[in-house]
Motif scaffolding. Structure first.
Motif, PDB file in Angstrom:
ATOM      1  N   SER A  51       5.087 -15.777  -1.565  1.00  0.00           N
ATOM      2  CA  SER A  51       4.567 -16.659  -0.508  1.00  0.00           C
ATOM      3  C   SER A  51       3.046 -16.818  -0.566  1.00  0.00           C
ATOM      4  O   SER A  51       2.490 -17.617   0.180  1.00  0.00           O
ATOM      5  CB  SER A  51       4.957 -16.119   0.866  1.00  0.00           C
ATOM      6  N   GLN A  52       2.377 -16.082  -1.429  1.00  0.00           N
ATOM      7  CA  GLN A  52       0.915 -16.155  -1.501  1.00  0.00           C
ATOM      8  C   GLN A  52       0.478 -17.525  -2.028  1.00  0.00           C
ATOM      9  O   GLN A  52       1.063 -18.054  -2.939  1.00  0.00           O
ATOM     10  CB  GLN A  52       0.362 -15.048  -2.396  1.00  0.00           C
ATOM     11  N   LYS A  53      -0.583 -18.038  -1.445  1.00  0.00           N
ATOM     12  CA  LYS A  53      -1.111 -19.360  -1.844  1.00  0.00           C
ATOM     13  C   LYS A  53      -2.512 -19.201  -2.376  1.00  0.00           C
ATOM     14  O   LYS A  53      -3.262 -18.412  -1.993  1.00  0.00           O
ATOM     15  CB  LYS A  53      -1.132 -20.312  -0.655  1.00  0.00           C
ATOM     16  N   GLN A  85       0.832  -1.207   0.000  1.00  0.00           N
ATOM     17  CA  GLN A  85       0.000   0.000   0.000  1.00  0.00           C
ATOM     18  C   GLN A  85       0.864   1.255   0.000  1.00  0.00           C
ATOM     19  O   GLN A  85       0.593   2.204  -0.733  1.00  0.00           O
ATOM     20  CB  GLN A  85      -0.943  -0.020   1.203  1.00  0.00           C
ATOM     21  N   LYS A  86       1.925   1.244   0.782  1.00  0.00           N
ATOM     22  CA  LYS A  86       2.824   2.404   0.880  1.00  0.00           C
ATOM     23  C   LYS A  86       3.406   2.776  -0.483  1.00  0.00           C
ATOM     24  O   LYS A  86       3.509   3.952  -0.820  1.00  0.00           O
ATOM     25  CB  LYS A  86       3.966   2.093   1.851  1.00  0.00           C
ATOM     26  N   TYR A  87       3.782   1.769  -1.265  1.00  0.00           N
ATOM     27  CA  TYR A  87       4.414   2.021  -2.564  1.00  0.00           C
ATOM     28  C   TYR A  87       3.411   1.975  -3.722  1.00  0.00           C
ATOM     29  O   TYR A  87       3.801   1.905  -4.880  1.00  0.00           O
ATOM     30  CB  TYR A  87       5.573   1.050  -2.780  1.00  0.00           C
ATOM     31  N   SER A  88       2.128   2.023  -3.410  1.00  0.00           N
ATOM     32  CA  SER A  88       1.038   2.080  -4.399  1.00  0.00           C
ATOM     33  C   SER A  88       0.950   0.848  -5.298  1.00  0.00           C
ATOM     34  O   SER A  88       0.375   0.915  -6.383  1.00  0.00           O
ATOM     35  CB  SER A  88       1.148   3.350  -5.247  1.00  0.00           C
ATOM     36  N   CYS A  89       1.488  -0.275  -4.859  1.00  0.00           N
ATOM     37  CA  CYS A  89       1.370  -1.524  -5.624  1.00  0.00           C
ATOM     38  C   CYS A  89      -0.103  -1.907  -5.779  1.00  0.00           C
ATOM     39  O   CYS A  89      -0.502  -2.477  -6.792  1.00  0.00           O
ATOM     40  CB  CYS A  89       2.120  -2.658  -4.930  1.00  0.00           C
ATOM     41  N   THR A  90      -0.888  -1.571  -4.754  1.00  0.00           N
ATOM     42  CA  THR A  90      -2.291  -1.951  -4.744  1.00  0.00           C
ATOM     43  C   THR A  90      -3.140  -1.131  -5.720  1.00  0.00           C
ATOM     44  O   THR A  90      -4.317  -1.419  -5.895  1.00  0.00           O
ATOM     45  CB  THR A  90      -2.867  -1.847  -3.321  1.00  0.00           C
ATOM     46  N   ALA A  91      -2.544  -0.149  -6.369  1.00  0.00           N
ATOM     47  CA  ALA A  91      -3.262   0.571  -7.426  1.00  0.00           C
ATOM     48  C   ALA A  91      -3.448  -0.326  -8.646  1.00  0.00           C
ATOM     49  O   ALA A  91      -4.405  -0.155  -9.406  1.00  0.00           O
ATOM     50  CB  ALA A  91      -2.513   1.844  -7.812  1.00  0.00           C
ATOM     51  N   CYS A  92      -2.554  -1.289  -8.827  1.00  0.00           N
ATOM     52  CA  CYS A  92      -2.605  -2.182  -9.992  1.00  0.00           C
ATOM     53  C   CYS A  92      -2.763  -3.649  -9.641  1.00  0.00           C
ATOM     54  O   CYS A  92      -3.083  -4.462 -10.512  1.00  0.00           O
ATOM     55  CB  CYS A  92      -1.333  -2.019 -10.826  1.00  0.00           C
ATOM     56  N   HIS A  93      -2.493  -4.040  -8.385  1.00  0.00           N
ATOM     57  CA  HIS A  93      -2.512  -5.447  -7.990  1.00  0.00           C
ATOM     58  C   HIS A  93      -3.365  -5.655  -6.742  1.00  0.00           C
ATOM     59  O   HIS A  93      -3.409  -4.795  -5.873  1.00  0.00           O
ATOM     60  CB  HIS A  93      -1.092  -5.940  -7.674  1.00  0.00           C
ATOM     61  N   THR A  94      -3.980  -6.833  -6.658  1.00  0.00           N
ATOM     62  CA  THR A  94      -4.645  -7.278  -5.438  1.00  0.00           C
ATOM     63  C   THR A  94      -4.079  -8.649  -5.104  1.00  0.00           C
ATOM     64  O   THR A  94      -3.347  -9.238  -5.899  1.00  0.00           O
ATOM     65  CB  THR A  94      -6.178  -7.387  -5.595  1.00  0.00           C
ATOM     66  N   VAL A  95      -4.436  -9.158  -3.953  1.00  0.00           N
ATOM     67  CA  VAL A  95      -3.932 -10.471  -3.550  1.00  0.00           C
ATOM     68  C   VAL A  95      -4.518 -11.572  -4.417  1.00  0.00           C
ATOM     69  O   VAL A  95      -3.797 -12.453  -4.878  1.00  0.00           O
ATOM     70  CB  VAL A  95      -4.223 -10.741  -2.058  1.00  0.00           C
ATOM     71  N   ASP A  96      -5.831 -11.518  -4.683  1.00  0.00           N
ATOM     72  CA  ASP A  96      -6.463 -12.677  -5.311  1.00  0.00           C
ATOM     73  C   ASP A  96      -7.252 -12.412  -6.586  1.00  0.00           C
ATOM     74  O   ASP A  96      -7.873 -13.327  -7.118  1.00  0.00           O
ATOM     75  CB  ASP A  96      -7.347 -13.387  -4.297  1.00  0.00           C
ATOM     76  N   LYS A  97      -7.217 -11.199  -7.101  1.00  0.00           N
ATOM     77  CA  LYS A  97      -7.939 -10.906  -8.340  1.00  0.00           C
ATOM     78  C   LYS A  97      -7.091 -10.036  -9.259  1.00  0.00           C
ATOM     79  O   LYS A  97      -6.404  -9.129  -8.797  1.00  0.00           O
ATOM     80  CB  LYS A  97      -9.240 -10.158  -8.039  1.00  0.00           C
ATOM     81  N   LYS A  98      -7.180 -10.290 -10.556  1.00  0.00           N
ATOM     82  CA  LYS A  98      -6.509  -9.443 -11.532  1.00  0.00           C
ATOM     83  C   LYS A  98      -7.141  -8.062 -11.480  1.00  0.00           C
ATOM     84  O   LYS A  98      -8.346  -7.911 -11.417  1.00  0.00           O
ATOM     85  CB  LYS A  98      -6.653 -10.031 -12.935  1.00  0.00           C
ATOM     86  N   LEU A  99      -6.320  -7.048 -11.472  1.00  0.00           N
ATOM     87  CA  LEU A  99      -6.813  -5.679 -11.533  1.00  0.00           C
ATOM     88  C   LEU A  99      -6.247  -5.109 -12.834  1.00  0.00           C
ATOM     89  O   LEU A  99      -6.679  -5.510 -13.904  1.00  0.00           O
ATOM     90  CB  LEU A  99      -6.343  -4.904 -10.293  1.00  0.00           C
ATOM     91  N   VAL A 100      -5.278  -4.254 -12.786  1.00  0.00           N
ATOM     92  CA  VAL A 100      -4.549  -3.820 -13.979  1.00  0.00           C
ATOM     93  C   VAL A 100      -3.478  -4.870 -14.268  1.00  0.00           C
ATOM     94  O   VAL A 100      -3.285  -5.294 -15.402  1.00  0.00           O
ATOM     95  CB  VAL A 100      -3.917  -2.428 -13.771  1.00  0.00           C
ATOM     96  N   GLY A 101      -2.794  -5.265 -13.214  1.00  0.00           N
ATOM     97  CA  GLY A 101      -1.787  -6.315 -13.307  1.00  0.00           C
ATOM     98  C   GLY A 101      -2.298  -7.586 -12.659  1.00  0.00           C
ATOM     99  O   GLY A 101      -3.408  -7.622 -12.122  1.00  0.00           O
ATOM    100  N   PRO A 102      -1.502  -8.627 -12.690  1.00  0.00           N
ATOM    101  CA  PRO A 102      -1.940  -9.913 -12.133  1.00  0.00           C
ATOM    102  C   PRO A 102      -2.090  -9.881 -10.619  1.00  0.00           C
ATOM    103  O   PRO A 102      -1.479  -9.063  -9.934  1.00  0.00           O
ATOM    104  CB  PRO A 102      -0.804 -10.864 -12.536  1.00  0.00           C
ATOM    105  N   ALA A 103      -2.908 -10.793 -10.116  1.00  0.00           N
ATOM    106  CA  ALA A 103      -3.050 -10.976  -8.671  1.00  0.00           C
ATOM    107  C   ALA A 103      -1.752 -11.537  -8.115  1.00  0.00           C
ATOM    108  O   ALA A 103      -1.047 -12.295  -8.791  1.00  0.00           O
ATOM    109  CB  ALA A 103      -4.202 -11.938  -8.379  1.00  0.00           C
ATOM    110  N   TYR A 104      -1.445 -11.174  -6.893  1.00  0.00           N
ATOM    111  CA  TYR A 104      -0.229 -11.695  -6.259  1.00  0.00           C
ATOM    112  C   TYR A 104      -0.238 -13.215  -6.214  1.00  0.00           C
ATOM    113  O   TYR A 104       0.803 -13.853  -6.423  1.00  0.00           O
ATOM    114  CB  TYR A 104      -0.076 -11.147  -4.840  1.00  0.00           C
ATOM    115  N   LYS A 105      -1.394 -13.817  -5.986  1.00  0.00           N
ATOM    116  CA  LYS A 105      -1.484 -15.279  -5.947  1.00  0.00           C
ATOM    117  C   LYS A 105      -1.143 -15.890  -7.308  1.00  0.00           C
ATOM    118  O   LYS A 105      -0.530 -16.950  -7.374  1.00  0.00           O
ATOM    119  CB  LYS A 105      -2.873 -15.724  -5.496  1.00  0.00           C
ATOM    120  N   ASP A 106      -1.537 -15.228  -8.387  1.00  0.00           N
ATOM    121  CA  ASP A 106      -1.217 -15.726  -9.728  1.00  0.00           C
ATOM    122  C   ASP A 106       0.282 -15.622 -10.009  1.00  0.00           C
ATOM    123  O   ASP A 106       0.867 -16.494 -10.649  1.00  0.00           O
ATOM    124  CB  ASP A 106      -2.013 -14.970 -10.790  1.00  0.00           C
TER     125      ASP A 106
END
Length: 101
Positions: free
Chosen positions: A99-101, A26-47
């Motif tokens: 490490s995301q599963k 969140q601090k580095y604005s990664c969450t503007a394009c990524h989420t843990v479990d769903k594609k947003l602009v970029g891939p989900a962290y789990k993917d």
């Protein structure tokens, strides 16, 4: 009672690093394009974690990708470079993503 308290403390301590790394995302604005479990602009962290599972060079590849940017791995939308993220935070973020599963 003591065992229950100890278990709660240990579980809380185990969750703390994961929360800290979400806070870094969140601090580095990664969450503007990524989420843990769903594609947003970029891939989900789990993917990302699934794609690179078993790849011994994944951490270094992803650190370079975040720092320098790139495109073509997940489609036509480019990953913008993030050269200002300190190396320690960048490494922590990439380890957390992997490490995301």
């Amino acid at each position: 009672m003591k065992k229950t308290l100890l278990a709660a403390l240990l579980l809380g301590a185990a969750a703390a690093p994961a929360m800290a790394n979400m806070q870094l995302a969140q601090k580095y604005s990664c969450t503007a394009c990524h989420t843990v479990d769903k594609k947003l602009v970029g891939p989900a962290y789990k993917d990302v974690a699934k794609k690179y599972a078993g790849d011994k060079g994944a951490e270094a590849k992803l650190i370079a990708k975040v720092k320098n940017g790139g495109s073509g791995v997940w489609g036509p939308v480019p990953m913008t470079p993030h050269p200002n993220i300190p190396d320690a935070d960048l490494k922590a973020l990439v380890k957390w993503v992997l490490s995301q599963k």
